[in-house]
Design a protein around this motif. Structure first.
Motif, PDB file in Angstrom:
ATOM      1  N   GLN A   1     -46.458  34.736  36.452  1.00 40.82           N
ATOM      2  CA  GLN A   1     -45.399  35.367  37.244  1.00 40.82           C
ATOM      3  C   GLN A   1     -45.971  35.958  38.529  1.00 40.82           C
ATOM      4  O   GLN A   1     -45.393  35.805  39.603  1.00 40.82           O
ATOM      5  CB  GLN A   1     -44.706  36.467  36.416  1.00 40.82           C
TER       6      GLN A   1
ATOM      7  N   GLU B   1     -48.702  35.019  40.073  1.00 43.23           N
ATOM      8  CA  GLU B   1     -49.086  33.897  40.948  1.00 43.23           C
ATOM      9  C   GLU B   1     -47.862  33.303  41.641  1.00 43.23           C
ATOM     10  O   GLU B   1     -47.917  32.947  42.820  1.00 43.23           O
ATOM     11  CB  GLU B   1     -49.817  32.825  40.143  1.00 43.23           C
ATOM     12  N   LEU B   2     -46.751  33.203  40.893  1.00 42.38           N
ATOM     13  CA  LEU B   2     -45.510  32.711  41.502  1.00 42.38           C
ATOM     14  C   LEU B   2     -45.018  33.650  42.598  1.00 42.38           C
ATOM     15  O   LEU B   2     -44.597  33.205  43.673  1.00 42.38           O
ATOM     16  CB  LEU B   2     -44.420  32.538  40.434  1.00 42.38           C
ATOM     17  N   GLU B   3     -45.087  34.969  42.328  1.00 43.96           N
ATOM     18  CA  GLU B   3     -44.659  35.933  43.340  1.00 43.96           C
ATOM     19  C   GLU B   3     -45.566  35.877  44.564  1.00 43.96           C
ATOM     20  O   GLU B   3     -45.106  35.956  45.695  1.00 43.96           O
ATOM     21  CB  GLU B   3     -44.645  37.342  42.741  1.00 43.96           C
TER      22      GLU B   3
ATOM     23  N   ARG C   1     -44.697  32.819  46.445  1.00 44.77           N
ATOM     24  CA  ARG C   1     -43.431  33.042  47.143  1.00 44.77           C
ATOM     25  C   ARG C   1     -43.667  33.892  48.397  1.00 44.77           C
ATOM     26  O   ARG C   1     -43.147  33.607  49.470  1.00 44.77           O
ATOM     27  CB  ARG C   1     -42.440  33.732  46.199  1.00 44.77           C
TER      28      ARG C   1
END
Length: 188
Positions: free
Chosen positions: A68, A70-72, A75
């Motif tokens: 999560q 890493e995704l943020e 993004r």
């Protein structure tokens, strides 16, 4: 602990209701199915006692949190890249507009310089024409003066000849005396 007990109870109930029990094997250590089942229950009990499922769940939660984050981060990097792209595109447009203004100013300056050069050329031509006309007038005046001077020289020579032929010595002496008296009167 309560979950563990209910899990073991459910597992034991399933073991009793297994096909091996139905076939008449019963609860006996000679029944291999029962021994395998019992080993499985003990193994699951040990795993639950040492809280292996919660450790595995915690590890999975940590991994999910890592993914999560890493995704943020990805993004956020994407948003930053988009803002940088927009900024560079805006700067590129501004630079293009400035280049267009510079080109337009250069064209206007070139047009103004050409007009000024034309005006300067016209003034220069007018000056040269005036100088040429003045030279022509001077040359014409010099030519007229030269013609007059020659005319006077010729007229004096002709008059001298005519006077010399028609005048006697007494007339010449009286003319000389008259000229001397005239000069004497003008000087005093």
């Amino acid at each position: 602990m309560r979950k563990t007990f209910s899990f073991l109870t459910a597992t034991f109930a399933l073991g009793i209701a297994s096909p091996a029990m139905a076939a008449g094997g019963g609860i006996s250590l000679k029944n291999t199915d029962f021994v395998v089942f019992l080993g499985l229950v003990v193994f699951i009990g040990i795993l639950i006692y040492f809280k292996v499922p919660s450790l595995i769940g915690g590890m999975l939660d940590k991994r999910a949190e890592g993914i999560q984050s890493e995704l943020e981060e990805a993004r956020a990097l994407r948003e930053e890249a988009q803002s940088l792209l927009a900024s560079y595109e805006r700067k590129q447009r501004e630079v293009q507009e400035q280049a267009d203004r510079i080109v337009a100013a250069a064209k206007e300056e070139a047009r103004t310089a050409a007009e000024q050069a034309r005006a300067d050329l016209a003034v220069s031509l007018e000056r040269r024409m005036a100088a040429a006309e003045e030279q022509i007038a001077t040359a014409q005046g010099a030519a007229v003066k030269e013609v007059r001077d020659q005319s006077i020289t010729v007229a004096v020579a002709v008059a001298r000849e005519v006077i010399a032929k028609q005048m006697t010595a007494a007339q010449g002496n009286s003319l000389i005396d008259g000229a001397i008296a005239e000069v004497d009167a003008k000087l005093h």
